[in-house]
Design an enzyme around this catalytic site. Structure first.
Site, PDB file in Angstrom:
ATOM      1  CG  LEU A 170      -2.124  -0.765   0.834  1.00  0.00           C
ATOM      2  CD1 LEU A 170      -3.478  -1.020   2.293  1.00  0.00           C
ATOM      3  CD2 LEU A 170      -2.952  -1.366   0.011  1.00  0.00           C
ATOM      4  N   GLY A 171       0.274   2.237   0.750  1.00  0.00           N
ATOM      5  CA  GLY A 171       0.538   3.809   0.233  1.00  0.00           C
ATOM      6  C   GLY A 171       1.892   3.666   0.764  1.00  0.00           C
ATOM      7  CB  SER A 172       4.793   2.200   0.872  1.00  0.00           C
ATOM      8  OG  SER A 172       4.696   1.627  -0.336  1.00  0.00           O
ATOM      9  CD  GLN A 173       9.696   8.550   0.818  1.00  0.00           C
ATOM     10  OE1 GLN A 173      11.022   8.698   1.534  1.00  0.00           O
ATOM     11  NE2 GLN A 173       9.314   8.636   1.705  1.00  0.00           N
TER      12      GLN A 173
END
EC number: 4.1.1.-
Length: 206
Positions: A170-173
Site C-alpha cells: 500500500l501507500g509507501s516510499q
C-alpha cells in the site's frame, strides 16, 4: 436477501480484483549500462536532498528518520525519495549490481493513525549494496495504512542490477542513497520505473 447477496458478491470480486492488481509483478526489460544507478521503485520523485556530511535522512508522514549510514558515504550523498501510490507496482528492484553488505529492519508502531499524543513510527528496511569501492543504499518505508515492507535478499548475497529485492504494501516510499560523485538525472515530480529509469550517472571527472 438476493439484493444483499449480489452486493456482497460484487464487493468480494472488487476486493479480489484490487488485490490481484496491487500485487501484480509485470515483466521488465532492465536498463543496462556502466556507471549508472536505476530507480528501485515505480512512483513519483518526491524529494531530492544532498547531505554533505554523509549522514542522510528520509521523510515520511511528517517524520524525519536519520539513517546512520554515514560510514558508507564519507564524501556526502544524495537521497532521492520516491512516492509509491496504491496504484503503482510495489515490487522493489536493485538500483545497482553488487553485494549486500548491510541490512537493518526497524519495526513500526501499531497505534491507530487517529490516536493523538503518540509517536507514530514507520516500519522500514535499510539496505546497503557494495559495487567495487562504492556503496548505494535503498530504504523501504511503509505507510501507516499497511505498515508492511519485506525483503527477499540477505546480507552477503550478490545481486544483479534490476533484480527484484522486495516489496512494500500500500501507500509507501522507497528512497535511494547515492554517492556524491554522481549526477542526479531526475527531477521532483518526475515519474520513474523500477529497473528502467536511470536516476543518476557517475561523473566523468572522478
Amino acid at each position: 436477501m438476493g439484493k444483499y447477496k449480489k452486493f456482497f458478491a460484487i464487493a468480494v470480486c472488487s476486493l479480489l480484483l484490487f488485490t490481484v492488481y496491487f500485487y501484480r509483478d509485470p515483466d521488465r526489460v532492465i536498463t543496462k549500462g556502466n556507471n549508472i544507478i536505476l530507480s528501485p521503485a515505480d512512483g513519483t520523485v518526491e524529494y531530492i536532498k544532498f547531505y554533505e556530511n554523509g549522514n542522510p535522512e528520509v521523510f515520511k508522514d511528517g517524520n524525519c528518520y536519520v539513517l546512520n549510514v554515514s560510514r558508507y558515504f564519507p564524501n556526502g550523498c544524495y537521497v532521492v525519495g520516491i512516492f509509491m501510490s496504491p496504484l503503482d507496482v510495489h515490487v522493489n528492484r536493485a538500483p545497482i549490481g553488487g553485494r549486500i553488505v548491510y541490512i537493518k529492519h526497524i519495526d513500526g508502531s501499531f497505534y491507530p493513525a487517529f490516536l493523538e499524543g503518540v509517536e507514530k513510527i514507520n516500519e522500514r528496511n535499510i539496505v546497503i549494496i557494495k559495487n567495487g569501492s562504492e556503496y548505494v543504499g535503498v530504504v523501504q518505508i511503509a505507510g501507516f495504512v499497511a505498515r508492511r515492507c519485506w525483503l527477499s535478499i540477505k546480507e552477503g548475497e550478490c545481486i544483479n542490477m534490476g533484480q527484484k529485492i522486495g516489496m512494500i504494501k500500500l501507500g509507501s516510499q522507497t528512497a535511494v542513497i547515492i554517492p556524491a560523485n554522481y549526477n542526479i538525472t531526475v527531477k521532483v515530480g518526475e515519474r520513474v520505473y523500477a529497473g528502467q529509469t536511470i536516476i543518476a550517472v557517475k561523473r566523468t571527472d572522478n
